[in-house]
Design an enzyme around this catalytic site. Structure first.
Site, PDB file in Angstrom:
ATOM      1  N   ARG A  99       0.841  -1.205   0.000  1.00 13.09           N
ATOM      2  CA  ARG A  99       0.000   0.000   0.000  1.00 13.09           C
ATOM      3  C   ARG A  99       0.873   1.251   0.000  1.00 13.09           C
ATOM      4  O   ARG A  99       0.512   2.271  -0.573  1.00 13.09           O
ATOM      5  CB  ARG A  99      -0.920  -0.012   1.219  1.00 13.09           C
ATOM      6  CG  ARG A  99      -1.980  -1.110   1.163  1.00 13.09           C
ATOM      7  CD  ARG A  99      -2.831  -1.128   2.416  1.00 13.09           C
ATOM      8  NE  ARG A  99      -3.856  -2.169   2.368  1.00 13.09           N
ATOM      9  CZ  ARG A  99      -3.689  -3.409   2.842  1.00 13.09           C
ATOM     10  NH1 ARG A  99      -2.553  -3.761   3.399  1.00 13.09           N
ATOM     11  NH2 ARG A  99      -4.658  -4.292   2.759  1.00 13.09           N
ATOM     12  N   HIS A 186      -3.370   0.235   8.498  1.00  8.51           N
ATOM     13  CA  HIS A 186      -3.924  -0.657   7.487  1.00  8.51           C
ATOM     14  C   HIS A 186      -2.764  -1.178   6.652  1.00  8.51           C
ATOM     15  O   HIS A 186      -2.369  -0.570   5.672  1.00  8.51           O
ATOM     16  CB  HIS A 186      -4.909   0.140   6.627  1.00  8.51           C
ATOM     17  CG  HIS A 186      -5.641  -0.712   5.639  1.00  8.51           C
ATOM     18  ND1 HIS A 186      -6.246  -1.891   5.965  1.00  8.51           N
ATOM     19  CD2 HIS A 186      -5.894  -0.521   4.314  1.00  8.51           C
ATOM     20  CE1 HIS A 186      -6.839  -2.390   4.900  1.00  8.51           C
ATOM     21  NE2 HIS A 186      -6.628  -1.587   3.886  1.00  8.51           N
TER      22      HIS A 186
END
Ligand SMILES: NC(=O)c1ccc[n+]([C@@H]2O[C@H](COP(=O)([O-])OP(=O)(O)OC[C@H]3O[C@@H](n4cnc5c(N)ncnc54)[C@H](O)[C@@H]3O)[C@@H](O)[C@H]2O)c1
Length: 326
Positions: A99, A186
């Site tokens: 990410r 996350h």
């Protein structure tokens, strides 16, 4: 009154703007309309695309039995007076990417989207979905200048849902009966809390042995990557849209649900000036409170490690943005 996609949305209905009409954004629009939560404005930079999606969703209304308006646009003026703005604009991952690899491109997109959206909806609550999630939420908070209760990120609801799914599959029980919570950033450094996971009140630690729980945790940490690897083009979007719609619902209906949310911390959990996933009560004011759980030394240290990684990426993002502005 007969409404068309071109007509103004009636003012008595809450309006949710979704910036980025890609897979997550368009699926979220569908969820919000079909749950009858709000009218939706879908905005994207690609000309015609959000307009086409909105028309398609409008044509399903009679079949799905709702009367929410969905408007597609490329112009922020059409987003005015939104109750909630969700930012999903930006690149998704490709196989092999983390990410964090998205940071450079998405930082510019999210800052621009947040600044433009707040100019037209000064009362809005912002939910960021774009990755890397915690960093993008921090940047959106800065760009809007809003108090911390009105800017948050979606990740924990999704990560928790993934952990719950794997527990339900392992035990062969109804997914809705499984409750779990995942904190932290996350990414690979997310912090699942298995001792809080249960099946209708029965602790998961009573039902599964430690190696099995660890295997499910590992699958949860790699939950996004597993889907990217299978799909090869883009990432997950059905469950992310569902997770975001739950946050939208709790805010619009003032449900005060306790959900794991990426929030700006000011000393909670010993962390400050950082966005990271923690349990929050979500209602019509946005984040109404942050719940401070008692963590074990190991859990607290994992949360700190997670926060350190987010901090490094916030600094990187600030450098990227400073380069843009200089
Ligand atoms: N937080 C989470 O748990 C979570 C889960 C899934 C996806 N995501 C992230 O959400 C983002 C969107 O994922 P997706 O699968 O929908 O991607 P997608 O490529 O399908 O959609 C992204 C959309 O953003 C649009 N866009 C790009 N720049 C824009 C700009 N400046 N203004 C407006 N729109 C712009 C693109 O045209 C595209 O339609 C990605 O960053 C992805 O990693 C986060």
């Amino acid at each position: 009154m007969i409404s068309s996609p071109d007509s103004p949305i009636p003012r008595n209905s809450p309006r949710v703007t979704i910036v980025g009409a890609g897979r997550v954004g368009s699926t979220l629009a569908q969820r919000i309309a079909e749950k009858n939560l709000a009218d939706v404005v879908l905005l994207d930079i690609v000309a015609g695309m959000p307009q086409g999606l909105a028309l398609d969703l409008m044509e399903a209304r009679g079949i799905e039995l709702h009367n929410r308006l969905i408007v597609g646009t490329n112009d922020y003026a059409d987003t005015s007076a939104s109750t909630i703005v969700v930012i999903t604009a930006g690149l998704p991952r490709k196989p092999g990417m983390s990410r964090d690899d998205l940071l450079k491109t998405n930082a510019k997109i999210v800052v621009e989207a947040a600044a433009k959206a707040i100019a037209h909806s000064p009362q809005a609550i912002f939910i960021v979905v774009t990755n890397p999630l915690d960093v993008m939420t921090y940047l959106a908070w800065q760009a809007t200048g809003l108090p911390r209760n009105r800017v948050m990120g979606m990740a924990g609801v999704l990560d928790s849902a993934r952990f719950e799914t794997f527990i339900a599959l392992e035990l062969g029980v109804l997914p809705a009966d499984v409750k779990a919570i995942v904190l932290g950033s996350h990414g690979d450094l997310m912090v699942p809390l298995p001792r809080y996971a249960h099946v209708n009140g029965v602790p998961v630690t009573e039902l599964l042995d430690a190696p099995t729980i660890e295997r499910l945790l590992e699958r949860t940490r790699n939950g996004g990557a597993e889907i990217v690897q299978l799909m090869q083009t883009g990432g997950a979007f059905f469950a992310p849209a569902s997770a975001t719609s739950v946050m939208v619902e709790s805010i619009l209906l003032n449900q005060s649900r306790l959900l794991p949310v990426a929030a700006y911390l000011q000393g909670e959990y010993g962390l400050a000036d950082i966005v990271i996933g923690v349990p929050c009560r979500l209602g019509c004011g946005g984040i109404e409170s942050v719940l401070e759980l008692t963590l074990s030394d190991e859990e607290r240290s994992a949360l700190q490690t997670s926060a350190q990684a987010v901090r490094q990426n916030i600094d990187r993002a600030q450098e990227v943005l400073a380069g843009v502005n200089s």
